[in-house]
Design a protein around this motif. Structure first.
Motif, PDB file in Angstrom:
ATOM      1  N   ASP A  77       7.082   0.583  -1.944  1.00 50.54           N
ATOM      2  CA  ASP A  77       7.322   0.810  -3.368  1.00 50.54           C
ATOM      3  C   ASP A  77       6.845   2.184  -3.832  1.00 50.54           C
ATOM      4  O   ASP A  77       6.898   2.493  -5.017  1.00 50.54           O
ATOM      5  CB  ASP A  77       6.715  -0.305  -4.230  1.00 50.54           C
ATOM      6  N   GLY A  78       6.394   3.006  -2.917  1.00 53.09           N
ATOM      7  CA  GLY A  78       6.121   4.408  -3.216  1.00 53.09           C
ATOM      8  C   GLY A  78       4.988   4.664  -4.178  1.00 53.09           C
ATOM      9  O   GLY A  78       5.005   5.672  -4.883  1.00 53.09           O
ATOM     10  N   ASP A  79       3.994   3.797  -4.215  1.00 59.08           N
ATOM     11  CA  ASP A  79       2.901   4.017  -5.163  1.00 59.08           C
ATOM     12  C   ASP A  79       1.608   4.465  -4.476  1.00 59.08           C
ATOM     13  O   ASP A  79       0.533   4.025  -4.798  1.00 59.08           O
ATOM     14  CB  ASP A  79       2.665   2.783  -6.039  1.00 59.08           C
ATOM     15  N   ILE A  80       1.758   5.381  -3.531  1.00 59.49           N
ATOM     16  CA  ILE A  80       0.591   5.979  -2.876  1.00 59.49           C
ATOM     17  C   ILE A  80       0.167   7.194  -3.687  1.00 59.49           C
ATOM     18  O   ILE A  80       0.979   8.015  -4.063  1.00 59.49           O
ATOM     19  CB  ILE A  80       0.893   6.377  -1.426  1.00 59.49           C
ATOM     20  N   GLY A  81      -1.118   7.303  -3.928  1.00 57.22           N
ATOM     21  CA  GLY A  81      -1.666   8.405  -4.721  1.00 57.22           C
ATOM     22  C   GLY A  81      -1.845   7.973  -6.163  1.00 57.22           C
ATOM     23  O   GLY A  81      -1.311   6.957  -6.602  1.00 57.22           O
ATOM     24  N   THR A  82      -2.636   8.739  -6.885  1.00 57.59           N
ATOM     25  CA  THR A  82      -2.933   8.366  -8.266  1.00 57.59           C
ATOM     26  C   THR A  82      -3.063   9.590  -9.148  1.00 57.59           C
ATOM     27  O   THR A  82      -3.444  10.664  -8.689  1.00 57.59           O
ATOM     28  CB  THR A  82      -4.225   7.519  -8.332  1.00 57.59           C
ATOM     29  N   HIS A  83      -2.725   9.411 -10.415  1.00 53.65           N
ATOM     30  CA  HIS A  83      -2.930  10.465 -11.414  1.00 53.65           C
ATOM     31  C   HIS A  83      -4.334  10.365 -11.999  1.00 53.65           C
ATOM     32  O   HIS A  83      -4.802  11.269 -12.660  1.00 53.65           O
ATOM     33  CB  HIS A  83      -1.907  10.342 -12.553  1.00 53.65           C
ATOM     34  N   GLU A  84      -4.985   9.236 -11.781  1.00 55.72           N
ATOM     35  CA  GLU A  84      -6.337   9.024 -12.289  1.00 55.72           C
ATOM     36  C   GLU A  84      -7.326   9.774 -11.404  1.00 55.72           C
ATOM     37  O   GLU A  84      -7.029  10.127 -10.273  1.00 55.72           O
ATOM     38  CB  GLU A  84      -6.676   7.526 -12.266  1.00 55.72           C
ATOM     39  N   ASN A  85      -8.524   9.957 -11.906  1.00 56.74           N
ATOM     40  CA  ASN A  85      -9.559  10.621 -11.128  1.00 56.74           C
ATOM     41  C   ASN A  85     -10.336   9.557 -10.349  1.00 56.74           C
ATOM     42  O   ASN A  85     -11.493   9.274 -10.644  1.00 56.74           O
ATOM     43  CB  ASN A  85     -10.492  11.413 -12.055  1.00 56.74           C
ATOM     44  N   GLU A  86      -9.663   8.934  -9.384  1.00 58.18           N
ATOM     45  CA  GLU A  86     -10.298   7.891  -8.594  1.00 58.18           C
ATOM     46  C   GLU A  86      -9.974   8.087  -7.119  1.00 58.18           C
ATOM     47  O   GLU A  86      -8.939   8.626  -6.754  1.00 58.18           O
ATOM     48  CB  GLU A  86      -9.854   6.502  -9.043  1.00 58.18           C
ATOM     49  N   ALA A  87     -10.890   7.634  -6.270  1.00 51.48           N
ATOM     50  CA  ALA A  87     -10.703   7.756  -4.834  1.00 51.48           C
ATOM     51  C   ALA A  87      -9.736   6.684  -4.353  1.00 51.48           C
ATOM     52  O   ALA A  87      -9.825   5.528  -4.753  1.00 51.48           O
ATOM     53  CB  ALA A  87     -12.044   7.617  -4.127  1.00 51.48           C
ATOM     54  N   VAL A  88      -8.797   7.079  -3.509  1.00 52.15           N
ATOM     55  CA  VAL A  88      -7.853   6.123  -2.941  1.00 52.15           C
ATOM     56  C   VAL A  88      -7.719   6.278  -1.424  1.00 52.15           C
ATOM     57  O   VAL A  88      -7.144   5.425  -0.766  1.00 52.15           O
ATOM     58  CB  VAL A  88      -6.456   6.222  -3.598  1.00 52.15           C
ATOM     59  N   LEU A  89      -8.247   7.356  -0.865  1.00 57.60           N
ATOM     60  CA  LEU A  89      -8.186   7.606   0.578  1.00 57.60           C
ATOM     61  C   LEU A  89      -9.612   7.606   1.110  1.00 57.60           C
ATOM     62  O   LEU A  89     -10.474   8.304   0.574  1.00 57.60           O
ATOM     63  CB  LEU A  89      -7.507   8.949   0.850  1.00 57.60           C
ATOM     64  N   PHE A  90      -9.868   6.815   2.167  1.00 60.76           N
ATOM     65  CA  PHE A  90     -11.238   6.621   2.647  1.00 60.76           C
ATOM     66  C   PHE A  90     -11.358   6.863   4.144  1.00 60.76           C
ATOM     67  O   PHE A  90     -10.456   6.524   4.916  1.00 60.76           O
ATOM     68  CB  PHE A  90     -11.700   5.193   2.335  1.00 60.76           C
ATOM     69  N   PHE A  91     -12.497   7.424   4.520  1.00 61.38           N
ATOM     70  CA  PHE A  91     -12.871   7.625   5.916  1.00 61.38           C
ATOM     71  C   PHE A  91     -14.283   7.078   6.077  1.00 61.38           C
ATOM     72  O   PHE A  91     -15.182   7.455   5.330  1.00 61.38           O
ATOM     73  CB  PHE A  91     -12.891   9.116   6.270  1.00 61.38           C
ATOM     74  N   ALA A  92     -14.488   6.178   7.026  1.00 65.07           N
ATOM     75  CA  ALA A  92     -15.822   5.643   7.295  1.00 65.07           C
ATOM     76  C   ALA A  92     -16.252   6.118   8.672  1.00 65.07           C
ATOM     77  O   ALA A  92     -15.439   6.230   9.594  1.00 65.07           O
ATOM     78  CB  ALA A  92     -15.819   4.120   7.241  1.00 65.07           C
ATOM     79  N   LEU A  93     -17.523   6.380   8.810  1.00 75.27           N
ATOM     80  CA  LEU A  93     -18.086   6.867  10.058  1.00 75.27           C
ATOM     81  C   LEU A  93     -18.540   5.686  10.913  1.00 75.27           C
ATOM     82  O   LEU A  93     -19.225   4.786  10.421  1.00 75.27           O
ATOM     83  CB  LEU A  93     -19.275   7.765   9.727  1.00 75.27           C
ATOM     84  N   GLU A  94     -18.119   5.671  12.179  1.00 73.30           N
ATOM     85  CA  GLU A  94     -18.526   4.627  13.113  1.00 73.30           C
ATOM     86  C   GLU A  94     -19.093   5.291  14.364  1.00 73.30           C
ATOM     87  O   GLU A  94     -18.562   6.295  14.832  1.00 73.30           O
ATOM     88  CB  GLU A  94     -17.333   3.754  13.503  1.00 73.30           C
ATOM     89  N   GLU A  95     -20.173   4.720  14.902  1.00 73.05           N
ATOM     90  CA  GLU A  95     -20.795   5.266  16.101  1.00 73.05           C
ATOM     91  C   GLU A  95     -20.477   4.378  17.298  1.00 73.05           C
ATOM     92  O   GLU A  95     -20.502   3.152  17.199  1.00 73.05           O
ATOM     93  CB  GLU A  95     -22.307   5.350  15.933  1.00 73.05           C
ATOM     94  N   LYS A  96     -20.200   5.024  18.424  1.00 74.05           N
ATOM     95  CA  LYS A  96     -19.927   4.287  19.650  1.00 74.05           C
ATOM     96  C   LYS A  96     -21.260   3.812  20.227  1.00 74.05           C
ATOM     97  O   LYS A  96     -22.162   4.614  20.459  1.00 74.05           O
ATOM     98  CB  LYS A  96     -19.201   5.183  20.660  1.00 74.05           C
ATOM     99  N   VAL A  97     -21.378   2.492  20.450  1.00 76.14           N
ATOM    100  CA  VAL A  97     -22.630   1.931  20.958  1.00 76.14           C
ATOM    101  C   VAL A  97     -22.433   1.240  22.312  1.00 76.14           C
ATOM    102  O   VAL A  97     -23.392   0.739  22.892  1.00 76.14           O
ATOM    103  CB  VAL A  97     -23.261   0.942  19.943  1.00 76.14           C
TER     104      VAL A  97
END
Length: 187
Positions: A77-97
């Motif tokens: 439906d093409g609703d990726i991204g926002t005009h609002e000042n909010e985070a929508v793209l995330f990266f989390a850090l993971e460590e190899k154990v």
């Protein structure tokens, strides 16, 4: 003395072939014009493609590593991204154990609380690619904080988990980058 004009007879086979070729192109155009646009799920979908670490010279004259993460995305439906000042793209850090075992990397705040290390970004709306409003394509995201990650986790192997939310707050699947042995990224 009268001038003689010579007219060449056109090759009837060539004319017929040209006419058939034009009809073929016209038919192909009509079929492609009537083809239904690609349809995707309304829930965003991601596929990891690649990563590239490059150096950038800062104002202080230091060379710092930058991480460029490339991934494929699609949304019906093409609703990726926002005009609002909010985070929508995330990266989390993971460590190899372990051989194939990863754990989220946590930070501890002043009160002793733990929270997963995540990077959150605003993403501008992406223009529709198909007639039905779907979006898809390849995106490369430059992570300038990679220098801090490389310094903080020197000697450790990490990867990034990546996901996004659309404007309806639907979460995409979570994808993972390749492993980064951070001692390899000193500049």
């Amino acid at each position: 003395m009268p001038k003689i004009q010579i007219f060449r007879q056109k090759n009837p086979v060539r004319i017929a072939a040209a006419g058939l070729s034009a009809i073929g192109w016209l038919t192909a155009f009509c079929f492609t014009a009537c083809v239904k646009p690609k349809e995707f799920s309304e829930i965003p979908y991601l596929e990891y493609r690649s990563a590239d670490v490059s150096g950038m010279i800062t104002k202080a004259g230091d060379t710092v590593p930058l991480l460029n993460l490339t991934f494929y995305f699609q949304d019906g439906d093409g609703d990726i991204g926002t005009h609002e000042n909010e985070a929508v793209l995330f990266f989390a850090l993971e460590e190899k154990v372990g051989d194939s075992l990863y754990e989220p990397v946590y930070a501890v705040n002043d009160t002793g609380g733990r929270f997963a290390i995540e990077y959150a970004y605003m993403l501008n709306p992406i223009e529709a690619v198909t007639g039905n409003g779907a979006v898809y394509g390849t995106m490369t995201w430059r992570m300038e904080e990679f220098a801090d990650v490389a310094r903080e986790f020197d000697g450790r192997t990490i990867r990034f988990a990546i996901w996004l939310f659309d404007r309806k707050k639907q979460k995409s699947n979570v994808i993972h980058s390749e492993d980064f042995r951070l001692s390899d990224y000193r500049y």
